[in-house]
Design a protein around this motif. Structure first.
Motif, PDB file in Angstrom:
ATOM      1  N   GLN A   1      49.792  -7.105  47.028  1.00 57.65           N
ATOM      2  CA  GLN A   1      50.826  -6.560  47.901  1.00 57.65           C
ATOM      3  C   GLN A   1      51.441  -5.300  47.301  1.00 57.65           C
ATOM      4  OE1 GLN A   1      50.694  -9.765  46.847  1.00 57.65           O
ATOM      5  NE2 GLN A   1      49.877 -10.654  48.749  1.00 57.65           N
ATOM      6  N   ARG A   2      51.784  -5.336  46.022  1.00 52.26           N
ATOM      7  CA  ARG A   2      52.365  -4.165  45.356  1.00 52.26           C
ATOM      8  C   ARG A   2      51.324  -3.056  45.225  1.00 52.26           C
ATOM      9  NH1 ARG A   2      55.202  -5.552  39.898  1.00 52.26           N
ATOM     10  NH2 ARG A   2      55.864  -3.387  40.151  1.00 52.26           N
ATOM     11  N   SER A   3      50.066  -3.432  45.072  1.00 54.55           N
ATOM     12  CA  SER A   3      49.000  -2.434  44.998  1.00 54.55           C
ATOM     13  C   SER A   3      48.894  -1.672  46.314  1.00 54.55           C
ATOM     14  CB  SER A   3      47.668  -3.113  44.665  1.00 54.55           C
ATOM     15  OG  SER A   3      47.712  -3.729  43.390  1.00 54.55           O
ATOM     16  N   THR A   4      48.983  -2.414  47.420  1.00 56.78           N
ATOM     17  CA  THR A   4      48.938  -1.773  48.733  1.00 56.78           C
ATOM     18  C   THR A   4      50.086  -0.782  48.892  1.00 56.78           C
ATOM     19  OG1 THR A   4      47.833  -3.655  49.783  1.00 56.78           O
ATOM     20  CG2 THR A   4      49.086  -2.179  51.219  1.00 56.78           C
ATOM     21  N   ARG A   5      51.278  -1.187  48.455  1.00 56.58           N
ATOM     22  CA  ARG A   5      52.425  -0.285  48.573  1.00 56.58           C
ATOM     23  C   ARG A   5      52.249   0.960  47.717  1.00 56.58           C
ATOM     24  NH1 ARG A   5      55.293  -5.310  48.732  1.00 56.58           N
ATOM     25  NH2 ARG A   5      55.866  -5.179  46.527  1.00 56.58           N
ATOM     26  N   LEU A   6      51.647   0.819  46.539  1.00 51.00           N
ATOM     27  CA  LEU A   6      51.415   1.986  45.697  1.00 51.00           C
ATOM     28  C   LEU A   6      50.450   2.954  46.373  1.00 51.00           C
ATOM     29  CD1 LEU A   6      50.950   2.201  41.889  1.00 51.00           C
ATOM     30  CD2 LEU A   6      49.261   3.279  43.355  1.00 51.00           C
ATOM     31  N   VAL A   7      49.352   2.412  46.921  1.00 51.78           N
ATOM     32  CA  VAL A   7      48.380   3.271  47.597  1.00 51.78           C
ATOM     33  C   VAL A   7      49.029   3.952  48.797  1.00 51.78           C
ATOM     34  CG1 VAL A   7      46.194   3.339  48.849  1.00 51.78           C
ATOM     35  CG2 VAL A   7      46.405   1.900  46.816  1.00 51.78           C
ATOM     36  N   GLN A   8      49.837   3.233  49.530  1.00 53.39           N
ATOM     37  CA  GLN A   8      50.535   3.817  50.683  1.00 53.39           C
ATOM     38  C   GLN A   8      51.449   4.963  50.249  1.00 53.39           C
ATOM     39  OE1 GLN A   8      52.387   0.224  52.121  1.00 53.39           O
ATOM     40  NE2 GLN A   8      50.827  -0.104  53.720  1.00 53.39           N
ATOM     41  N   SER A   9      52.104   4.810  49.104  1.00 55.28           N
ATOM     42  CA  SER A   9      52.994   5.864  48.624  1.00 55.28           C
ATOM     43  C   SER A   9      52.221   7.122  48.227  1.00 55.28           C
ATOM     44  CB  SER A   9      53.824   5.360  47.427  1.00 55.28           C
ATOM     45  OG  SER A   9      53.003   5.180  46.282  1.00 55.28           O
ATOM     46  N   VAL A  10      51.025   6.930  47.663  1.00 54.29           N
ATOM     47  CA  VAL A  10      50.206   8.088  47.293  1.00 54.29           C
ATOM     48  C   VAL A  10      49.664   8.777  48.547  1.00 54.29           C
ATOM     49  CG1 VAL A  10      48.202   8.880  45.972  1.00 54.29           C
ATOM     50  CG2 VAL A  10      49.605   7.015  45.082  1.00 54.29           C
TER      51      VAL A  10
END
Length: 282
Positions: free
Chosen positions: A267-276
């Motif tokens: 879940q946190r990985s998805t949010r990081l990719v979304q931020s990039v």
């Protein structure tokens, strides 16, 4: 029976080696009994050469197998001669990578760590083309073939029997700009789309993850048949290494579990990719 020619060849090699070891004979002893060289027997057991059904028949009769097993192994030898769909692309796919694709197509589990680039099974055409154009001395035609194979490989993730695929990716691979920002934005959007597949899990190894197993990129493949043991695959610029055996699989499993533990949650990985993605959209 495993589906690809590569998997059939591997299964045949495993079964032939088991028969010889059960007979407590060396390759040289078997070769001498059949008027072959010991190296021929060894090649048949390691899958390093084509195995003729007639040779399998001779071996099975020498070992005293059942008729059923003999016919099964002969069928493996015949079907191992067929060509996989990826082999029609010639020089676009190196011979050492042909082997990997054949095994990948039959895997039931796939665990991969990527420390420099994003996983091939998630790459867009533009991202893959940029990597092939920059990283290899290939003709334009062979680059087209290589990219086409990479995209066709991705179809395995959407099959009804898709393997359980778990990817751990270093944050550097997420942020490293391949081509330009537009290519990267589209690529990361593809990553997000792929992680929505029920069989796919992605974790990002954050820059602040602390100490973790330093292994370099690798892939672990597992297979549905218990007779087909797991293996570890590592590649380089000109060749690849296939590691089998309990010790190798155990240590790489331990390393992968360590990477998963150190990485951000899915879940946190998805949010990081979304931020990039948002950064590249500016």
């Amino acid at each position: 029976m495993a589906g690809s020619p590569t998997a059939r060849r591997r299964r045949l090699s495993i079964e032939l080696k088991k028969l010889r070891e059960k007979s407590a004979l060396t390759c040289a002893q078997v070769g001498q009994a059949l008027d072959w060289s010991g190296s021929k027997v060894n090649r048949m057991e390691t899958g390093s050469g084509r195995v003729q059904p007639s040779d399998v028949d001779a071996l099975c009769r020498f070992y005293g197998t059942s008729d059923e097993l003999r016919e099964f192994l002969k069928s493996l030898a015949r079907e191992a001669k067929t060509r996989g769909w990826w082999q029609v692309h010639g020089a676009g796919v190196p011979e050492w990578f042909n082997i990997y694709i054949g095994l990948e197509q039959d895997a039931s589990t796939l665990r991969q760590y990527q420390c420099e680039v994003l996983p091939g099974l998630m790459q867009t055409e533009a991202y893959a083309r940029e990597l092939h154009t920059t990283g290899a001395h290939m003709s334009a035609e062979d680059i087209d073939r290589a990219v086409r194979v990479r995209l066709e490989r991705q179809e395995m993730l959407t099959r009804p029997d898709a393997p359980e695929a778990w990817f751990v990716v270093n944050e550097g691979a997420v942020r490293n700009v391949i081509g330009d920002r537009e290519i990267m934005r589209e690529q990361l959007e593809r990553i997000l789309e792929t992680t929505e597949l029920p069989s796919v899990t992605l974790q990002v190894l954050h820059f602040d993850s602390g100490t973790y197993p330093a292994t370099g990129s690798f892939t672990m493949l597992g297979f549905p048949a218990p007779e087909d043991p797991d293996l570890v695959y590592r590649d380089g610029i000109t060749d690849a290494v296939y590691l089998e055996g309990e010790h190798h699989v155990r240590e790489y499993t331990r390393a992968f579990d360590g990477l998963r533990a150190a990485a951000l949650s899915p879940q946190r990985s998805t949010r990081l990719v979304q931020s990039v993605v948002k950064e590249y959209s500016k």
